[in-house]
Design an enzyme around this catalytic site. Structure first.
Site, mmCIF file in Angstrom:
data_model
loop_
_atom_site.group_PDB
_atom_site.id
_atom_site.type_symbol
_atom_site.label_atom_id
_atom_site.label_comp_id
_atom_site.label_asym_id
_atom_site.label_seq_id
_atom_site.Cartn_x
_atom_site.Cartn_y
_atom_site.Cartn_z
ATOM 1 N N THR A 29 0.837 -1.194 0.000
ATOM 2 C CA THR A 29 0.000 0.000 0.000
ATOM 3 C C THR A 29 0.874 1.246 0.000
ATOM 4 O OG1 THR A 29 -1.647 -1.176 1.324
ATOM 5 C CG2 THR A 29 -1.820 1.217 1.261
ATOM 6 N N GLY A 30 0.413 2.285 -0.698
ATOM 7 C CA GLY A 30 1.120 3.562 -0.630
ATOM 8 C C GLY A 30 1.409 4.140 -1.995
ATOM 9 N N THR A 32 4.239 4.778 -3.592
ATOM 10 C CA THR A 32 5.220 4.076 -4.423
ATOM 11 C C THR A 32 4.619 2.800 -4.996
ATOM 12 O OG1 THR A 32 6.942 4.932 -2.944
ATOM 13 C CG2 THR A 32 7.603 3.261 -4.528
ATOM 14 N N ALA A 84 8.062 1.729 2.057
ATOM 15 C CA ALA A 84 8.413 1.926 3.460
ATOM 16 C C ALA A 84 8.369 3.411 3.774
ATOM 17 C CB ALA A 84 9.804 1.363 3.756
ATOM 18 N N GLY A 96 3.340 1.877 7.918
ATOM 19 C CA GLY A 96 2.068 2.157 8.561
ATOM 20 C C GLY A 96 1.598 3.583 8.458
ATOM 21 N N GLY A 97 2.315 4.395 7.667
ATOM 22 C CA GLY A 97 1.834 5.743 7.453
ATOM 23 C C GLY A 97 0.438 5.771 6.863
ATOM 24 N N GLY A 98 0.116 4.719 6.103
ATOM 25 C CA GLY A 98 -1.222 4.596 5.535
ATOM 26 C C GLY A 98 -2.172 3.782 6.399
ATOM 27 N N GLU A 104 -0.097 -5.584 6.060
ATOM 28 C CA GLU A 104 1.170 -5.645 5.320
ATOM 29 C C GLU A 104 2.137 -6.624 5.975
ATOM 30 O OE1 GLU A 104 0.995 -1.051 3.618
ATOM 31 O OE2 GLU A 104 2.104 -1.499 5.442
#
Length: 222
Positions: A29-30, A32, A84, A96-98, A104
């Protein structure tokens, strides 16, 4: 496209080379990873299916014709590709920013190989500049936060956010993460914690790192 987004895209394009055809894979996720899903979809490579870690990734996978599968329906994943928030020379990281770090971490542990994709801003000598996300049972949030303060942290509730499992996220600054393995364990021993965003016990196997000078593929530097 910003220079940072261009670097993310270059890392994502390189990561497609590590995806085997006709296998089951995991997708993180994210921002990138968004570029990776696009690159994989446009590459012509065919995978049997991919386990997604977020609704956002699922939506993009569908857009690019990548079939989604459930982790419980497969025996193994050949590779897991994810970004990351921070990653060190041992390829341990904060994620875990998202808010999807629990999913994950589960999918990363189910994969034979974990490929981390990142731009150079995420590569750090020591973890801890980025706040550490900790997923907690809502009932236990205040109790857990008090324990995190005892560990030296400054916890702050992520307002208006719930994880896919319906739990809350506490973002913690100020922790000493010089020993990521022991800190990952210590936080997870707190009653009410689901998991935290330290990926120390399951670091990446390879880091695809996009720098201004080009894309590098790194292994852990012990």
């Amino acid at each position: 496209m910003s220079r940072q987004d261009q670097l993310k895209r270059e890392a994502a394009l390189k990561a497609v080379e590590f995806v085997p055809e006709n296998e089951y894979i995991g997708i993180g996720t994210g921002s990138t990873v968004d570029f990776f899903i696009e690159a994989l979809g446009q590459s012509g490579k065919k995978v049997k299916g991919a386990v997604s870690t977020s609704p956002r990734s699922s939506e993009l996978m569908s857009l690019y014709g990548i079939p989604e599968i459930h982790l419980n329906d497969v025996m193994r994943l050949a590779v897991y590709v994810d970004g990351a928030d921070e990653v060190n020379h041992l390829l341990q990281m904060i994620k875990g920013g998202g808010g999807a770090h629990v999913r994950e971490k589960i999918v990363a542990n189910a994969a034979d190989r974990f490929i981390c994709i990142a731009d150079e801003s995420k590569y750090v000598s020591r973890l801890g500049r980025f706040p550490l996300p900790v997923e907690v049972v809502p009932l236990a949030r205040s109790m857990v936060s008090r324990q995190l303060v005892k560990l030296g942290g400054r916890p702050e509730l992520r307002i208006g956010f719930r994880s896919a499992g319906g739990n809350e996220i506490v973002d913690v600054e100020g922790l000493d993460l010089s020993q990521p393995l022991s800190m990952e364990d210590e936080i997870n021993r707190i009653t009410g914690v689901i998991d935290n965003g330290l990926f120390a016990h399951r670091p990446a196997d390879l880091l695809v790192l996009a720098r201004a000078s080009g894309v590098e593929v790194l292994k852990a530097q012990v």
